[in-house]
Enzyme design. Structure first.
Site, mmCIF file in Angstrom:
data_model
loop_
_atom_site.group_PDB
_atom_site.id
_atom_site.type_symbol
_atom_site.label_atom_id
_atom_site.label_comp_id
_atom_site.label_asym_id
_atom_site.label_seq_id
_atom_site.Cartn_x
_atom_site.Cartn_y
_atom_site.Cartn_z
ATOM 1 N N CYS A 379 0.892 -1.106 0.040
ATOM 2 C CA CYS A 379 0.098 0.208 -0.072
ATOM 3 C C CYS A 379 0.919 1.342 -0.026
ATOM 4 O O CYS A 379 1.487 1.629 -1.030
ATOM 5 C CB CYS A 379 -0.939 -0.108 1.240
ATOM 6 N N HIS A 515 -3.233 -5.214 -0.066
ATOM 7 C CA HIS A 515 -2.921 -5.640 1.351
ATOM 8 C C HIS A 515 -2.750 -7.355 1.198
ATOM 9 O O HIS A 515 -3.660 -8.136 1.477
ATOM 10 C CB HIS A 515 -3.937 -5.282 2.186
ATOM 11 N N GLU A 517 -1.436 -9.282 3.042
ATOM 12 C CA GLU A 517 -1.489 -10.004 4.499
ATOM 13 C C GLU A 517 -2.827 -10.477 4.758
ATOM 14 O O GLU A 517 -2.945 -11.332 5.542
ATOM 15 C CB GLU A 517 -0.775 -9.089 5.250
#
Length: 546
Positions: A379, A515, A517
């Site tokens: 990001c 993102h 994750e």
């Protein structure tokens, strides 16, 4: 399909690990072949956690459908296969806003709006709607028993349990059983008082999960069972362990899932926890170690980067490497210099907002590029990598993002004014739009370019990843940056927005606007993080040319 409900509450102190305990139970039930979902009910007045400070609340977890939710939903998705949605998390603020909107519309036909029944009914409706189509729904109520804020939620689940009946609803209560070194024993009184508080609002727990730094001795378990009016076998000991992924095995060994299945009359095969056994084995048997520097601004609370932390650990499992995360305050890079980055095997710059520490992040990206240190930008981490490259390689002196400098000569990153969301709807934003709920959110399709490291890592031409941002690469200045050698390796569905960049002249320099994750799990990992940690290992072994 008839859904059975387990309501999870906590007492004595906060941060006992209700989310982990609930997710561990869900993982065991899922391993028995049941379809399980989870919900988190948050008592605070914010409509969602989207605008809350990461240093107070921890990270904001983004679901596939674009909901900004509590970080516990990240735990849920890491423990079970069910994907969370906006239905799986709601706050008191959301409930009150909905009820007030209906009142203004006249839906209540002039009735006096009260906590009971209007707020409690709204809570119950949301719980039922969010759990449809599942065998078991585990509903976690945030906060601690006795908090004023959680009372409407407690009353709502009490009513739901009565309406559903004992054969379809049960209560699991987490408490603290501290060990006093001076006395040489664990103390059960806090648990007794916590249950007393719960009983005062009409809830009798069926299962007690007792947090302690050790297993609760048999005599104390008997005492807790006697004074708290539960079966002795329903007093579950949840001792401190070195990995949260050991909790499913720990509570299963005490028959927690059997208690649930017996209560609901569910005839399901024994849980197959072989995948979790593999995770634990990989965790306990690394073949090497790497140190990864996370350069951020919220490092005083590691939970602000919870999913990133976990994704790095998952990638370590897949590479059989023990990952040590060194948190580096981006402001320290500004004041102390890049010396604070020396000795790292890889550098990661995660997402964030605001200009505090931004130059430190840009210098971290420069250090990684110039010293051939593996770099992963997420990001804002992608944006600072782009800004650094524009300034120092593409000859665009003073290049910046309009988020931090509206008057920059080279606005290489700017506000997204229009995009197509995951459902094909055109979204529009301006500089004066509200902060809450106005970002590009949720899972979006991304095209990966042939011959790029991104395509190699994912092994697919298209991927879906989750977003949470309102600034993007300025396409008007893209050609100049690409001409200088930076590669755009991922584009949005309409190929108008830059989703990934990489540096072909660097051994491993990849950054993403999304993102990754949020979709990493301990059982499967994530290709981007797995590749990053693998590169860190290669760098640690001196395999990269400097």
């Amino acid at each position: 399909m008839t859904t059975n409900y387990i309501f999870v509450t906590g007492g004595v102190v906060s941060s006992l690990g209700k989310g982990i305990a609930a997710a561990s139970l869900a993982a065991i039930l899922e391993a028995r072949g049941l379809k399980v979902t989870m919900m988190k009910l948050d008592p605070y007045i914010n409509v969602d956690p989207g605008t809350m400070s990461p240093t107070q609340h921890g990270e904001v977890f983004v679901t596939e459908d674009g909901a900004e939710t509590d970080l516990d939903l990240g735990h849920y998705e890491r423990f079970i296969r069910t994907k969370m949605t906006k239905r799986n998390n709601f706050t008191a603020g959301r409930v009150y806003a909905d009820v007030l909107r209906k009142e203004r519309r006249g839906d209540y036909l002039g009735a006096t709006i009260q906590v009971i029944p209007h707020i409690t009914n709204a809570i119950k409706d949301r719980v039922i709607a969010g759990s449809e189509g599942h065998d078991v729904a585990i509903v976690e109520v945030g906060g601690t028993v006795g908090d004023i804020e959680s009372l409407p939620f407690m009353e709502a689940i009490r009513q739901l349990a009565v309406e559903l009946g004992r054969e379809r609803a049960m209560f699991m209560h987490l408490t603290l059983v501290p060990y006093l070194a001076a006395a040489g024993e664990v103390k059960t009184k806090p648990t007794q008082h916590s249950v007393k508080e719960l009983l005062s609002i009409g809830i009798q727990p069926d299962i007690l999960v007792c947090r302690s730094d050790r297993m609760i001795p048999a005599n104390e378990r008997k005492k807790i069972a006697l004074f708290c009016n539960v079966q002795e076998k329903a007093v579950i000991s949840m001792k401190d362990v070195d990995s949260i992924y050991k909790i499913p095995q720990l509570v299963k060994s005490q028959g927690l899932d059997d208690l649930v299945c017996a209560r609901f009359g569910i005839n399901a095969p024994e849980a197959d926890l072989s995948e979790w056994e593999q995770v634990i084995y990989e965790e306990a048997n690394p073949t090497g170690e790497v140190t990864i520097g996370m350069v951020g601004k919220y490092i005083e609370l590691p939970d602000a980067y919870k999913s990133v932390n976990e994704a790095l650990k998952h990638a370590g499992l897949k590479n059989r490497l023990n990952v040590t995360i060194k948190y580096v305050d981006s402001q320290d890079v500004e004041t102390k210099g890049v010396e604070v980055l020396e000795g790292l095997d890889a550098i990661l710059v995660p997402g964030g907002f605001g200009d505090r520490g931004i130059e430190g992040k840009i210098r971290a990206a420069q250090y990684a590029r110039e010293n051939k240190v593996p770099y992963l930008g997420i990001c804002l981490g992608m944006q600072v990598a782009l800004i650094e490259y524009a300034r120092n390689v593409a000859g665009m002196e003073g290049a910046h993002s309009t988020e931090f400098n509206k008057d920059t000569k080279y606005p290489v990153v700017g506000l997204i004014t229009e995009w197509v969301d995951g459902e094909g709807k055109v979204e529009e934003r301006t500089e004066t739009s509200d902060l809450g709920g106005t970002m590009r959110l949720g899972s979006q399709l991304c095209h990966l370019e042939k011959g790029t490291k991104a395509r190699e890592l994912y092994g697919n031409a298209t991927i879906h990843e989750r977003h949470r941002h309102r600034y993007e690469v300025n396409n008007n200045l893209r050609p100049q940056i690409e001409k200088a050698g930076l590669k755009v390796s991922g584009l949005s569905a309409d190929k108008k927005l830059v989703e990934m960049i990489e540096n072909p002249a660097h051994p491993w320099f990849v950054a993403a606007q999304f993102h990754p994750e949020f979709t990493s799990t301990p059982r499967d990992g994530h290709p981007l993080f797995a590749g990053f940690v693998k590169a860190a290992g290669q760098n640690a072994r001196g395999e990269f040319e400097k």
